[in-house]
Scaffold this motif. Sequence first.
Motif, PDB file in Angstrom:
ATOM      1  N   THR A 157      30.643  18.934  -0.729  1.00 55.02           N
ATOM      2  CA  THR A 157      31.620  17.952  -1.408  1.00 55.02           C
ATOM      3  C   THR A 157      31.978  17.040  -0.278  1.00 55.02           C
ATOM      4  OG1 THR A 157      33.556  19.071  -0.938  1.00 55.02           O
ATOM      5  CG2 THR A 157      32.246  20.011  -2.659  1.00 55.02           C
ATOM      6  N   PRO A 158      32.670  15.905  -0.637  1.00 54.05           N
ATOM      7  CA  PRO A 158      33.360  14.981   0.247  1.00 54.05           C
ATOM      8  C   PRO A 158      34.484  15.315   1.052  1.00 54.05           C
ATOM      9  CG  PRO A 158      33.100  13.949  -1.969  1.00 54.05           C
ATOM     10  CD  PRO A 158      33.095  15.415  -2.133  1.00 54.05           C
ATOM     11  N   PHE A 159      34.893  16.775   0.949  1.00 52.78           N
ATOM     12  CA  PHE A 159      36.208  17.165   1.339  1.00 52.78           C
ATOM     13  C   PHE A 159      35.910  18.078   2.551  1.00 52.78           C
ATOM     14  CE2 PHE A 159      36.651  16.727  -3.060  1.00 52.78           C
ATOM     15  CZ  PHE A 159      37.598  15.505  -3.252  1.00 52.78           C
ATOM     16  N   GLY A 160      34.839  18.227   3.089  1.00 51.52           N
ATOM     17  CA  GLY A 160      34.445  19.197   4.016  1.00 51.52           C
ATOM     18  C   GLY A 160      35.275  18.824   5.321  1.00 51.52           C
ATOM     19  N   GLU A 161      35.169  17.534   5.660  1.00 47.12           N
ATOM     20  CA  GLU A 161      35.868  16.935   7.000  1.00 47.12           C
ATOM     21  C   GLU A 161      37.261  17.406   7.108  1.00 47.12           C
ATOM     22  OE1 GLU A 161      31.970  15.011   6.738  1.00 47.12           O
ATOM     23  OE2 GLU A 161      33.643  15.484   5.653  1.00 47.12           O
TER      24      GLU A 161
END
Length: 313
Positions: A157-161
């Motif tokens: 997902t775009p939330f890994g970082e």
Amino acid sequence: MQAKLQTSQQGMTPTRNDSKWKVWWQLMRPHTLTAAFVPVLIGTALAMTHTTINIPLFGTMLLACLLIQAATNMFNEYYDFKRGLDNEQSVGIGGAIVRDGVHPNTVLMSAFGFYGLALLLGVYICMNSSWWLALIGLICMTVGYLYTGGPLPIAYTPFGEVVAGLFMGVIIILISFFIQVGNITTQSILVSIPIGILVGAILLSNNIRDFDGDKEFGRKTLAILLGKKGAILLLASMFITAYLWAMGLVFTNLASPWILLVFISIPKAAKAVKGFIGKTMPMQMMPAMKATAQTNTIYGFLLSVGLFISYFM
């Protein structure tokens, strides 16, 4: 010459003991372990201005974080293999399963074993600080598993970082500070922010390198949403923010000017960004990813040194 492989009940493993140790060492992805070491060091350095450091607690916290980080890497290896993302040509993986023949279940059980050891260490930490940390620790371990495990892995997902930066940067620093001091301060929160940013940068650099493969397998990482050029620009912005944040801490008297030693790591950050520009093959981007991880390590170490020096000055 590579050691010959033999079949065992637990899977395919190298016959030579030195080869076995090398396989398991690579499986833990040692270049990522600094992401666990640096926050503990910084949180402890911050605590020095408030109390006498409890060395056994520091050592226990450090070992627990290293075990959780190593286990998370093993979960990543296992689930990427199960989903067909890893093969013998994959770059940047431990390769214990696809290249060295270690049975997948052996990797998975080893990861849970590391979690078990971390839980035992966590009991000691809670006994000497607060049992509320048990809940926080369990949440951190759950997030580590769900990063690549579960029906919707965070890494896809775009939330890994953001998740990695929060849990492997900010929260570890705050826990390391709390177990020594017994509370959390505004300073400890603000000092933890740039490390959280740089831990997130490590994950972003990984996703830039894996851009084509992740896109092919349907991942929706932040790098894919932004595009490769946009992701590289974001990486540069994260580095810039981390250095400007350090300056802000000094200008607001929340930290000593000694923490500006972190600026020594700027050339490494610049090398990381330049290393991604114009590159298309994952192997070509490995030096840039390595430089990103090294930036986090050097920045964090120099920040710790600056905090230690300010304590004695």
